[in-house]
Write a protein that holds these residues in place. Structure first.
Motif, PDB file in Angstrom:
ATOM      1  N   VAL A  41       1.194   1.709   8.487  1.00 32.68           N
ATOM      2  CA  VAL A  41       0.575   0.403   8.303  1.00 32.68           C
ATOM      3  C   VAL A  41       1.450  -0.473   7.411  1.00 32.68           C
ATOM      4  CG1 VAL A  41      -0.772   1.124   6.282  1.00 32.68           C
ATOM      5  CG2 VAL A  41      -1.624  -0.735   7.718  1.00 32.68           C
ATOM      6  N   GLY A  42       1.349  -1.781   7.613  1.00 34.02           N
ATOM      7  CA  GLY A  42       2.114  -2.734   6.814  1.00 34.02           C
ATOM      8  C   GLY A  42       2.147  -4.083   7.500  1.00 34.02           C
ATOM      9  N   GLU A  43       2.602  -5.097   6.774  1.00 29.54           N
ATOM     10  CA  GLU A  43       2.688  -6.449   7.324  1.00 29.54           C
ATOM     11  C   GLU A  43       3.712  -6.514   8.456  1.00 29.54           C
ATOM     12  OE1 GLU A  43       2.722  -9.790   4.351  1.00 29.54           O
ATOM     13  OE2 GLU A  43       2.752  -8.132   2.936  1.00 29.54           O
ATOM     14  N   SER A  44       3.610  -7.559   9.264  1.00 28.63           N
ATOM     15  CA  SER A  44       4.603  -7.788  10.307  1.00 28.63           C
ATOM     16  C   SER A  44       5.984  -7.945   9.676  1.00 28.63           C
ATOM     17  CB  SER A  44       4.254  -9.055  11.099  1.00 28.63           C
ATOM     18  OG  SER A  44       3.031  -8.898  11.778  1.00 28.63           O
ATOM     19  N   GLY A  45       6.986  -7.309  10.267  1.00 29.55           N
ATOM     20  CA  GLY A  45       8.349  -7.409   9.751  1.00 29.55           C
ATOM     21  C   GLY A  45       8.703  -6.372   8.711  1.00 29.55           C
ATOM     22  N   CYS A  46       7.788  -5.425   8.424  1.00 24.09           N
ATOM     23  CA  CYS A  46       8.077  -4.435   7.371  1.00 24.09           C
ATOM     24  C   CYS A  46       8.936  -3.282   7.879  1.00 24.09           C
ATOM     25  CB  CYS A  46       6.784  -3.903   6.758  1.00 24.09           C
ATOM     26  SG  CYS A  46       5.831  -2.839   7.868  1.00 24.09           S
ATOM     27  N   GLY A  47       9.128  -3.175   9.206  1.00 22.47           N
ATOM     28  CA  GLY A  47       9.993  -2.133   9.738  1.00 22.47           C
ATOM     29  C   GLY A  47       9.272  -1.033  10.489  1.00 22.47           C
ATOM     30  N   VAL A 226      -1.596   8.655   6.260  1.00 27.02           N
ATOM     31  CA  VAL A 226      -1.173   7.263   6.350  1.00 27.02           C
ATOM     32  C   VAL A 226       0.136   7.054   5.593  1.00 27.02           C
ATOM     33  CG1 VAL A 226      -1.843   4.855   5.980  1.00 27.02           C
ATOM     34  CG2 VAL A 226      -3.611   6.573   6.395  1.00 27.02           C
ATOM     35  N   VAL A 227       1.044   6.282   6.206  1.00 24.23           N
ATOM     36  CA  VAL A 227       2.273   5.828   5.551  1.00 24.23           C
ATOM     37  C   VAL A 227       2.205   4.314   5.445  1.00 24.23           C
ATOM     38  CG1 VAL A 227       4.781   5.585   5.779  1.00 24.23           C
ATOM     39  CG2 VAL A 227       3.683   7.762   6.339  1.00 24.23           C
ATOM     40  N   VAL A 228       2.379   3.774   4.240  1.00 27.26           N
ATOM     41  CA  VAL A 228       2.345   2.334   4.004  1.00 27.26           C
ATOM     42  C   VAL A 228       3.771   1.837   3.823  1.00 27.26           C
ATOM     43  CG1 VAL A 228       1.456   0.480   2.529  1.00 27.26           C
ATOM     44  CG2 VAL A 228       0.088   2.544   2.875  1.00 27.26           C
ATOM     45  N   MET A 229       4.189   0.890   4.660  1.00 29.04           N
ATOM     46  CA  MET A 229       5.562   0.369   4.595  1.00 29.04           C
ATOM     47  C   MET A 229       5.586  -1.087   4.150  1.00 29.04           C
ATOM     48  SD  MET A 229       7.645   1.953   7.860  1.00 29.04           S
ATOM     49  CE  MET A 229       9.124   1.058   7.349  1.00 29.04           C
ATOM     50  N   TYR A 230       6.675  -1.455   3.484  1.00 30.39           N
ATOM     51  CA  TYR A 230       6.886  -2.846   3.070  1.00 30.39           C
ATOM     52  C   TYR A 230       8.367  -3.052   2.825  1.00 30.39           C
ATOM     53  CZ  TYR A 230       6.446  -7.276   0.589  1.00 30.39           C
ATOM     54  OH  TYR A 230       6.561  -8.600   0.224  1.00 30.39           O
ATOM     55  N   LYS A 248      -2.539   4.028  -5.270  1.00 27.97           N
ATOM     56  CA  LYS A 248      -1.650   3.972  -6.430  1.00 27.97           C
ATOM     57  C   LYS A 248      -0.685   2.790  -6.402  1.00 27.97           C
ATOM     58  CE  LYS A 248      -3.341   7.584  -8.391  1.00 27.97           C
ATOM     59  NZ  LYS A 248      -4.163   7.421  -9.609  1.00 27.97           N
ATOM     60  N   HIS A 249      -0.292   2.327  -5.242  1.00 31.89           N
ATOM     61  CA  HIS A 249       0.686   1.240  -5.199  1.00 31.89           C
ATOM     62  C   HIS A 249      -0.016  -0.119  -5.130  1.00 31.89           C
ATOM     63  CE1 HIS A 249       4.209  -1.141  -4.169  1.00 31.89           C
ATOM     64  NE2 HIS A 249       4.941  -0.093  -4.484  1.00 31.89           N
ATOM     65  N   PRO A 250       0.426  -1.107  -5.900  1.00 36.86           N
ATOM     66  CA  PRO A 250      -0.202  -2.434  -5.878  1.00 36.86           C
ATOM     67  C   PRO A 250      -0.214  -3.071  -4.489  1.00 36.86           C
ATOM     68  CG  PRO A 250       1.221  -2.230  -7.785  1.00 36.86           C
ATOM     69  CD  PRO A 250       1.452  -1.006  -6.960  1.00 36.86           C
ATOM     70  N   TYR A 251       0.803  -2.782  -3.667  1.00 36.27           N
ATOM     71  CA  TYR A 251       0.811  -3.358  -2.323  1.00 36.27           C
ATOM     72  C   TYR A 251      -0.321  -2.783  -1.477  1.00 36.27           C
ATOM     73  CZ  TYR A 251       2.199  -4.500   2.436  1.00 36.27           C
ATOM     74  OH  TYR A 251       2.184  -4.952   3.730  1.00 36.27           O
ATOM     75  N   THR A 252      -0.515  -1.463  -1.561  1.00 34.77           N
ATOM     76  CA  THR A 252      -1.615  -0.845  -0.830  1.00 34.77           C
ATOM     77  C   THR A 252      -2.949  -1.413  -1.300  1.00 34.77           C
ATOM     78  OG1 THR A 252      -0.296   1.191  -0.774  1.00 34.77           O
ATOM     79  CG2 THR A 252      -2.578   1.357  -0.085  1.00 34.77           C
ATOM     80  N   PRO A 293      10.803  -4.181  -3.397  1.00 32.61           N
ATOM     81  CA  PRO A 293      10.663  -5.357  -2.532  1.00 32.61           C
ATOM     82  C   PRO A 293       9.371  -6.128  -2.755  1.00 32.61           C
ATOM     83  CG  PRO A 293      10.304  -3.330  -1.291  1.00 32.61           C
ATOM     84  CD  PRO A 293      10.822  -2.923  -2.641  1.00 32.61           C
ATOM     85  N   PHE A 294       8.385  -5.489  -3.397  1.00 28.70           N
ATOM     86  CA  PHE A 294       7.092  -6.137  -3.629  1.00 28.70           C
ATOM     87  C   PHE A 294       7.013  -6.804  -5.000  1.00 28.70           C
ATOM     88  CE2 PHE A 294       2.413  -5.890  -4.495  1.00 28.70           C
ATOM     89  CZ  PHE A 294       2.014  -6.788  -3.504  1.00 28.70           C
ATOM     90  N   ALA A 295       8.038  -6.655  -5.828  1.00 27.23           N
ATOM     91  CA  ALA A 295       7.982  -7.124  -7.219  1.00 27.23           C
ATOM     92  C   ALA A 295       7.641  -8.603  -7.330  1.00 27.23           C
ATOM     93  CB  ALA A 295       9.308  -6.831  -7.922  1.00 27.23           C
ATOM     94  N   ALA A 296       8.210  -9.449  -6.450  1.00 29.13           N
ATOM     95  CA  ALA A 296       7.995 -10.898  -6.544  1.00 29.13           C
ATOM     96  C   ALA A 296       6.536 -11.280  -6.280  1.00 29.13           C
ATOM     97  CB  ALA A 296       8.909 -11.624  -5.553  1.00 29.13           C
ATOM     98  N   ARG A 297       5.764 -10.404  -5.652  1.00 33.58           N
ATOM     99  CA  ARG A 297       4.370 -10.705  -5.311  1.00 33.58           C
ATOM    100  C   ARG A 297       3.384  -9.864  -6.116  1.00 33.58           C
ATOM    101  NH1 ARG A 297       4.112 -10.179   1.141  1.00 33.58           N
ATOM    102  NH2 ARG A 297       2.235 -11.440   0.858  1.00 33.58           N
ATOM    103  N   CYS A 298       3.895  -9.032  -7.009  1.00 31.86           N
ATOM    104  CA  CYS A 298       3.064  -8.053  -7.712  1.00 31.86           C
ATOM    105  C   CYS A 298       2.636  -8.562  -9.093  1.00 31.86           C
ATOM    106  CB  CYS A 298       3.833  -6.741  -7.858  1.00 31.86           C
ATOM    107  SG  CYS A 298       2.901  -5.435  -8.685  1.00 31.86           S
ATOM    108  N   GLN A 299       1.361  -8.523  -9.357  1.00 38.09           N
ATOM    109  CA  GLN A 299       0.843  -8.982 -10.657  1.00 38.09           C
ATOM    110  C   GLN A 299       1.164  -8.005 -11.791  1.00 38.09           C
ATOM    111  OE1 GLN A 299      -3.499  -8.849 -11.052  1.00 38.09           O
ATOM    112  NE2 GLN A 299      -3.612  -7.644  -9.149  1.00 38.09           N
ATOM    113  N   TYR A 300       1.561  -6.774 -11.441  1.00 36.41           N
ATOM    114  CA  TYR A 300       1.874  -5.781 -12.461  1.00 36.41           C
ATOM    115  C   TYR A 300       3.379  -5.600 -12.668  1.00 36.41           C
ATOM    116  CZ  TYR A 300      -2.885  -4.557 -11.076  1.00 36.41           C
ATOM    117  OH  TYR A 300      -4.224  -4.601 -10.759  1.00 36.41           O
ATOM    118  N   ALA A 301       4.194  -6.448 -12.052  1.00 33.46           N
ATOM    119  CA  ALA A 301       5.656  -6.268 -12.083  1.00 33.46           C
ATOM    120  C   ALA A 301       6.197  -6.293 -13.504  1.00 33.46           C
ATOM    121  CB  ALA A 301       6.324  -7.343 -11.242  1.00 33.46           C
TER     122      ALA A 301
END
Length: 337
Positions: A41-47, A226-230, A248-252, A293-301
């Motif tokens: 699972v993941g957004e469009s374009g995540c690979g 489940v595998v979460v990709m980004y 555990k991951h902020p993106y998930t 890759p998620f750092a720019a969108r992560c509130q916990y970065a």
């Protein structure tokens, strides 16, 4: 020989374009066991799709695929020649593509397209192939298969075309079935029917299934792991319960929070909650970030998140996540706060 049916280590796929190199997949590890229903699972374009097409070696000439290990049922897929791969595709590895209308050839009847892999891989005569094709149409829930086998794709509904695609992918009894967004263009009722059908076929034929989707609702229905990709990387992987209830991951977490849901105000009374979209945009994979890759969108970065990507850290048995918040020093810092 690998203990897994399919094992991938450090898979990297780049595309050479007129404006630069697109790093679509940047070093992912995953595995599939016999009889498993794995969701990616993941957004469009995540690979997600590129990963599966890399495994199948179905990419264009401008693609470069590298991996430390790409092994299926004891075979090194990167070492196999094209003739050997043709024997695998549609035979030991089946694939359902996103859009059945563009995947099915409009110039041939569905029977002709169903019989082709049976004659090619199982060496069946025309009569035997036709009988098997009719039986497969019946198995996937198409009424009057003797009539439908002579129809063209445009004469069928979207749900029926998707069932035909499933029949084609399953007709040679593959060890792994890859389903790439199999319910995207279908309405909710037909989506549920298709997923129920795939679950039934998995049990009936003991086939492993890899489901590629961005729909967490579909993942929750059928997947065991489940595998979460980004951004071309794996962010988190684990069992269904671990991903949904021990995230555990902020993106998930962001993906789960962006799913529409109702809040219970009192017994039997519900109120729709506002969606919580993930702010920002996915990274440019022609110039991917040095860090997470998620750092720019992560509130916990944190500062380190922009400096280097975190490695997949084992949280518990079968559960891993690639986040600097799981680092011992970060955990100690969080306790202080």
């Amino acid at each position: 020989m690998s203990e897994h049916l399919l094992e991938v280590k450090n898979l990297q796929t780049n595309f050479a374009t007129g404006t630069g190199i697109v790093q679509a997949v940047r070093g992912i590890d995953l595995h599939v066991d016999s009889g498993e229903f794995l969701g990616i699972v993941g957004e469009s374009g995540c690979g997600k799709s590129v990963t599966m097409l890399s495994i199948m070696r179905l990419l264009a000439d401008n693609a470069a695929v590298r991996a430390d290990k790409l092994e299926f049922n004891g075979k090194d897929l990167l070492a196999e020649n094209e003739k050997a791969m043709k024997k695998l595709r549609g035979n030991e590895i089946g694939m359902i593509f996103q859009d059945p209308m563009t995947s099915l050839n409009p110039l041939y009847t569905v029977g002709t397209q169903l019989m082709e892999p049976l004659k090619l891989h199982q060496k069946l005569k025309k009569k035997e192939a036709k009988e098997k094709a009719i039986e497969m149409l019946r198995i996937v829930g198409i009424n009057e298969p003797e009539k439908r086998i002579n129809q063209y794709p445009h004469e069928m509904s979207g749900g029926m075309r998707q069932r035909v695609m499933i029949a084609i992918a399953m007709c040679c009894d593959p060890k792994i079935l890859i389903a790439d967004e199999p319910t995207t263009a279908l309405d909710v009722t037909i989506q549920a029917q298709i997923m129920e059908l795939m679950q039934d076929l998995k049990e009936r034929f003991s086939t492993s299934v890899i489901l590629i989707t961005h729909d967490l609702g579909v993942i929750a229905q059928v997947c065991t792991r489940v595998v979460v990709m980004y951004g071309g990387l794996v962010m988190e992987e684990g069992s269904l319960d671990q991903i949904f209830y021990e995230t555990k991951h902020p993106y998930t977490k962001g993906l789960l929070e962006s799913v529409p849901r109702d809040a219970e105000l009192e017994d039997g009374v519900y109120e729709k909650q506002k969606l919580k979209p993930i702010p920002g945009s996915p990274p440019d994979l022609m110039n991917p970030p040095k860090g997470c890759p998620f750092a720019a969108r992560c509130q916990y970065a944190m500062k380190i998140c922009n400096m280097a990507p975190a490695e997949l850290t084992t949280v518990s048995e079968g559960h891993r996540a690639a986040c600097w918040l799981l680092h011992p020093q970060a955990a100690a810092r969080n306790k202080e706060v």
